[in-house]
Motif scaffolding. Structure first.
Motif, PDB file in Angstrom:
ATOM      1  N   ASP A  36      45.476 -43.854   2.562  1.00  0.00           N
ATOM      2  CA  ASP A  36      45.543 -42.894   3.660  1.00  0.00           C
ATOM      3  C   ASP A  36      46.509 -41.755   3.366  1.00  0.00           C
ATOM      4  O   ASP A  36      46.447 -40.718   4.028  1.00  0.00           O
ATOM      5  CB  ASP A  36      45.973 -43.607   4.950  1.00  0.00           C
ATOM      6  N   TYR A  37      47.380 -41.918   2.373  1.00  0.00           N
ATOM      7  CA  TYR A  37      48.327 -40.850   2.040  1.00  0.00           C
ATOM      8  C   TYR A  37      47.694 -39.814   1.119  1.00  0.00           C
ATOM      9  O   TYR A  37      47.721 -38.618   1.396  1.00  0.00           O
ATOM     10  CB  TYR A  37      49.579 -41.439   1.399  1.00  0.00           C
ATOM     11  N   THR A  38      47.100 -40.265   0.017  1.00  0.00           N
ATOM     12  CA  THR A  38      46.510 -39.333  -0.944  1.00  0.00           C
ATOM     13  C   THR A  38      45.056 -39.011  -0.629  1.00  0.00           C
ATOM     14  O   THR A  38      44.540 -37.995  -1.100  1.00  0.00           O
ATOM     15  CB  THR A  38      46.589 -39.906  -2.358  1.00  0.00           C
ATOM     16  N   GLY A  39      44.377 -39.892   0.129  1.00  0.00           N
ATOM     17  CA  GLY A  39      42.961 -39.694   0.411  1.00  0.00           C
ATOM     18  C   GLY A  39      42.055 -40.152  -0.716  1.00  0.00           C
ATOM     19  O   GLY A  39      40.832 -40.058  -0.605  1.00  0.00           O
ATOM     20  N   GLN A  40      42.623 -40.656  -1.815  1.00  0.00           N
ATOM     21  CA  GLN A  40      41.827 -41.083  -2.959  1.00  0.00           C
ATOM     22  C   GLN A  40      41.498 -42.567  -2.857  1.00  0.00           C
ATOM     23  O   GLN A  40      42.063 -43.298  -2.034  1.00  0.00           O
ATOM     24  CB  GLN A  40      42.579 -40.781  -4.259  1.00  0.00           C
ATOM     25  N   TYR A  41      40.582 -42.998  -3.735  1.00  0.00           N
ATOM     26  CA  TYR A  41      40.124 -44.383  -3.746  1.00  0.00           C
ATOM     27  C   TYR A  41      40.691 -45.098  -4.965  1.00  0.00           C
ATOM     28  O   TYR A  41      40.818 -44.515  -6.050  1.00  0.00           O
ATOM     29  CB  TYR A  41      38.596 -44.444  -3.773  1.00  0.00           C
ATOM     30  N   TYR A  42      41.015 -46.392  -4.771  1.00  0.00           N
ATOM     31  CA  TYR A  42      41.642 -47.190  -5.807  1.00  0.00           C
ATOM     32  C   TYR A  42      40.959 -48.548  -5.897  1.00  0.00           C
ATOM     33  O   TYR A  42      40.277 -48.978  -4.959  1.00  0.00           O
ATOM     34  CB  TYR A  42      43.141 -47.395  -5.518  1.00  0.00           C
ATOM     35  N   CYS A  43      41.165 -49.228  -7.023  1.00  0.00           N
ATOM     36  CA  CYS A  43      40.635 -50.579  -7.190  1.00  0.00           C
ATOM     37  C   CYS A  43      41.586 -51.574  -6.530  1.00  0.00           C
ATOM     38  O   CYS A  43      42.684 -51.227  -6.084  1.00  0.00           O
ATOM     39  CB  CYS A  43      40.459 -50.895  -8.675  1.00  0.00           C
ATOM     40  N   SER A  44      41.176 -52.839  -6.509  1.00  0.00           N
ATOM     41  CA  SER A  44      41.978 -53.864  -5.846  1.00  0.00           C
ATOM     42  C   SER A  44      43.268 -54.163  -6.600  1.00  0.00           C
ATOM     43  O   SER A  44      44.214 -54.696  -6.012  1.00  0.00           O
ATOM     44  CB  SER A  44      41.153 -55.146  -5.698  1.00  0.00           C
ATOM     45  N   HIS A  45      43.347 -53.842  -7.889  1.00  0.00           N
ATOM     46  CA  HIS A  45      44.588 -54.050  -8.638  1.00  0.00           C
ATOM     47  C   HIS A  45      45.622 -52.973  -8.336  1.00  0.00           C
ATOM     48  O   HIS A  45      46.820 -53.236  -8.418  1.00  0.00           O
ATOM     49  CB  HIS A  45      44.303 -54.074 -10.145  1.00  0.00           C
ATOM     50  N   CYS A  46      45.179 -51.775  -7.999  1.00  0.00           N
ATOM     51  CA  CYS A  46      46.095 -50.665  -7.701  1.00  0.00           C
ATOM     52  C   CYS A  46      46.301 -50.458  -6.208  1.00  0.00           C
ATOM     53  O   CYS A  46      47.145 -49.645  -5.817  1.00  0.00           O
ATOM     54  CB  CYS A  46      45.565 -49.376  -8.325  1.00  0.00           C
ATOM     55  N   HIS A  47      45.545 -51.136  -5.373  1.00  0.00           N
ATOM     56  CA  HIS A  47      45.640 -50.987  -3.920  1.00  0.00           C
ATOM     57  C   HIS A  47      45.633 -52.382  -3.309  1.00  0.00           C
ATOM     58  O   HIS A  47      44.619 -53.068  -3.306  1.00  0.00           O
ATOM     59  CB  HIS A  47      44.449 -50.168  -3.403  1.00  0.00           C
TER      60      HIS A  47
END
Length: 424
Positions: free
Chosen positions: A233-244
């Motif tokens: 919600d801060y950057t608006g980008q999408y990440y994988c489960s290891h990074c998020h």
């Protein structure tokens, strides 16, 4: 007879690793009692030869697969590092002050000193420290705390595993995962670029990321195949489960625009960055959202108290008793409060929302005013007399019933406090 010859040849080439006498003998030396003829009988024609696999197999151990990734350091030994440190010091002195090149040189000097501390004589009493990608890892000694490795996303068992923590961004990992780290320390970003993303969840879509994680570039999708796409919600980008990991944090953009303090899901990198930036005064509310003061009464009170404290500061700087008592250290956790009244940190706004900042700042304001108006004769002597009515008590710039001239800094009663005969 053939069986005995084969057994003798097999025992000869497969040396017993626990027999130190055989290993210590040189290649040209022969064991006592064994002649060159009796040591290895001739093989009959067509017979397969026994060879030691340890001597012919290449396991690739000649290459250093566990070498530290190429980083910021070119010097490899202590003498070169010390020479590089002296050269870096000279470069810092030669560069213009407060320039970007000088800041980069200072950062490099810090890295060189940390590297020197890591590579110094092992016989000395040195801390268990590792420097990698601007991380400063210390070996943890706690065995009972259960943690999760930020690299492999598995549990760290402190009783049987060695693990490290970065003192800058609190990145935790196994010792075996140190050389696999690819994420630089977040604190370096905070030091070089201390600013927030002030757009609320600036989403661009998965297609703009080529359907890959914004951090590790692993394939992701909203369907969860091959990996689930999680939005920060801060950057608006999408990440994988290891990074998020679905960590929750207060979003600065939602605070300054909507006065919204509800925690939302962010990535691991954003969570560390927001945690390090929490107490940094980088928000100038008058420029970002000046209308916020019209709707949040607590901010108006905080601004007035901060303005009064700035008016009290000259009294303390010129007062021996105040300097001896270190009254200004009452605000050492919020040093920017004695420097200006415009900059705020997210922690300031959060404490304003909960009411903690208003109470603590009011107590500090009362303590400061008591010293100036009651306890200290020197500070009392620096009070003002109203130039219009010349009546009443001694006035101070931070009194609620006074006004200060912007040109000459003279102090007057407010218009409603001045008798009608003195109003021109």
């Amino acid at each position: 007879m053939e069986y005995d010859e084969k057994l003798a040849r097999f025992r000869q080439v497969h040396l017993n690793p626990f027999n130190k006498q055989q290993h210590e003998q040189g290649a040209g030396e022969e064991a006592p009692g064994i002649t060159s003829q009796a040591r290895l009988p001739e093989l009959p024609p067509g017979e397969p030869e026994f060879r030691c696999p340890e001597r012919v197999m290449d396991l690739g151990l000649s290459e250093d697969h566990f070498a530290r990734p190429v980083g910021l350091f070119l010097a490899s030994d202590v003498q070169q590092l010390r020479q590089a440190i002296q050269e870096c010091k000279q470069v810092i002195l030669d560069l213009p002050e407060h320039s970007e090149k000088q800041k980069d040189a200072v950062v490099r000097l810090i890295h060189l000193r940390l590297k020197l501390q890591e590579l110094k004589d092992p016989n000395e009493d040195e801390p268990n420290i590792r420097v990698l990608l601007e991380h400063r890892f210390y070996k943890e000694k706690s065995k009972s705390v259960k943690q999760t490795c930020d690299k492999c996303n598995t549990v760290i068992w402190g009783l049987i595993q060695t693990w490290y923590t970065c003192t800058g961004c609190y990145y935790r990992c196994h010792s075996k995962c140190l050389n696999l780290i690819s994420k630089p320390c977040v604190r370096s970003k905070v030091s070089h670029q201390a600013e927030y993303e002030l757009n609320i969840c600036p989403e661009a879509g998965l297609d703009s990321q080529d359907y890959r994680c914004a951090e590790c570039r692993a394939p992701i999708s909203l369907r969860g195949v091959p990996s689930e796409a999680r939005q920060c919600d801060y950057t608006g980008q999408y990440y994988c489960s290891h990074c998020h990991w679905n960590d929750l944090a207060v979003i600065p953009a939602r605070v300054v625009h909507n006065w919204d303090f509800e925690p939302r899901k962010v990535s691991r990198g954003s969570m560390r960055y927001l945690a390090l930036m929490m107490s940094r005064p980088v928000l100038r509310l008058r420029e970002i959202n000046p209308l916020l003061f019209n709707y949040v009464e607590e901010l108006v009170e905080i601004r007035k108290l901060r303005q009064d404290i700035l008016l009290m500061k000259p009294y303390f700087i010129t007062c021996r008793e105040a300097m001896a008592a270190r009254l200004l250290l009452q605000l050492q956790d919020r040093q920017h409060f004695v420097e200006n009244d415009e900059m705020y940190s997210v922690q300031d706004l959060l404490d304003t929302h909960t009411g903690r900042l208003g109470c603590s700042l009011a107590e500090t304001h009362t303590l400061f005013a008591k010293h100036i108006k009651l306890d200290c004769e020197r500070c009392q002597a620096k009070g003002f007399v109203c130039e219009l009515c010349r009546e009443g008590d001694v006035l101070f710039p931070f009194d609620s019933h006074t006004s200060v001239c912007a040109d000459c800094s003279a102090v007057f009663h407010r218009p409603q406090e001045i008798p009608n005969s003195f109003i021109y």
